[in-house]
Design an enzyme around this catalytic site. Structure first.
Site: not given
Length: 312
Positions: A139, A284
């Site tokens: 994060c 991806c």
């Protein structure tokens, strides 16, 4: 979780509060900066319900202490943000036969599942082996919208309450994916992995033997990971390769190498369009969404599947 009057809650976190945490970790404020997250959490949660026994473990969960930390608890809630900890916690829970409530967040997306519940799948069914350390930022490195941890944390708390009380349908064998950018949600079924750990594989269920056995065993994935160079080589040999880009529409529009754009959240709607007689390439950015897509497809096709990461 103190509000439902759970008997004992242990909080494991070796980190200290940083100013960058405050926008998403709302239990803390500016007066807590520099303090132990585990100790501070316990002190504040104790004020919510003084009748709950809260225990602080202000150190890192590691191979030599995971067994002793987890063995006295009935279930584990894992909100860690790194792969080594996730695999360590998962494998310990399997070895000790403990249910595991899992949650993860990144940017605008969150995932929730319940592993190792009543003989159900574990984390390795979703991701058989850890990705490279530089593939997925945490994060602090990748960023996350501040509201998302609370949303995913509430889902995790909800699954925990259902497990403890024994009611409702839990997310065992399912992966809930939420995207708060467009308010979309998707539930994927998770199939059993060939790398799943048998909690009865050792009579004494010692974690060390199970973990070391798994760690030393090469992954037996049903797919092959390739880079762009390998993809071009394969395409020259077999022009019928069926390329599926599982990124979002805007990502595909910004850059693509052709093929069909079936975003992961919409993949279920396009299953009828995927031929059964062609080799499939799932594409991806890092390979993570492609691996989730693989778990969706593997029970529906016998075709050979490749995972292509655009950033490799």
């Amino acid at each position: 979780m103190p509000q439902p009057s759970i008997g004992t809650i242990g909080v494991v976190d070796h980190d200290t509060v940083d100013e960058s945490n405050l926008h998403r970790q709302i239990l803390f404020n500016t007066t807590d900066i520099g303090k132990s997250k585990a100790d501070t959490s316990v002190n504040k949660l104790q004020l919510l319900n003084p009748h709950v026994n809260l225990v602080s473990y202000p150190f890192k969960i590691e191979l030599d202490n995971a067994n002793s930390l987890i063995q006295d608890y009935d279930l584990v809630v894992d909100g860690s943000d790194n792969f080594p900890t996730r695999y360590l916690v998962n494998d310990t829970c399997v070895a000790l036969n403990k249910p595991l409530v899992f949650g993860s967040i990144f940017k605008f997306e969150g995932q929730v599942s319940v592993f190792n519940y009543n003989g159900g799948v574990d984390y390795r069914a979703l991701f058989p082996e850890p990705s490279a350390a530089d593939e997925v930022p945490n994060c602090d490195e990748g960023g996350v919208i501040g509201s998302l941890p609370g949303i995913i944390g509430s889902y995790m708390a909800n699954e925990t309450i259902k497990l403890i009380c024994g009611f409702g349908e839990v997310l065992s064998g399912k992966l809930l994916i939420l995207n708060v950018l467009d308010n979309s949600s998707l539930i994927l079924n998770i199939g059993k992995s060939v790398n799943a750990i048998d909690s009865n594989s050792t009579s004494d269920k010692k974690f060390e033997s199970v973990y070391e056995s798994v760690a030393s065993t090469a992954a037996k994935n049903g797919y092959e990971e390739i880079n762009l160079e390998a993809f071009e080589y394969l395409k020259e040999k077999d022009s019928s390769l069926f390329l599926i880009d599982v990124r979002e529409d805007f990502e595909f529009d910004e850059y693509n190498i052709g093929g069909y754009n079936f975003p992961l959240y919409e993949l279920n709607d396009h299953l009828h369009s995927i031929p059964e007689d062609k080799k499939i390439v799932l594409c991806c950015t890092s390979g993570l969404r492609s691996k989730i897509a693989y778990n969706l497809l593997k029970t529906r096709t016998d075709a050979q599947i490749y995972i292509l990461s655009l950033n490799k």
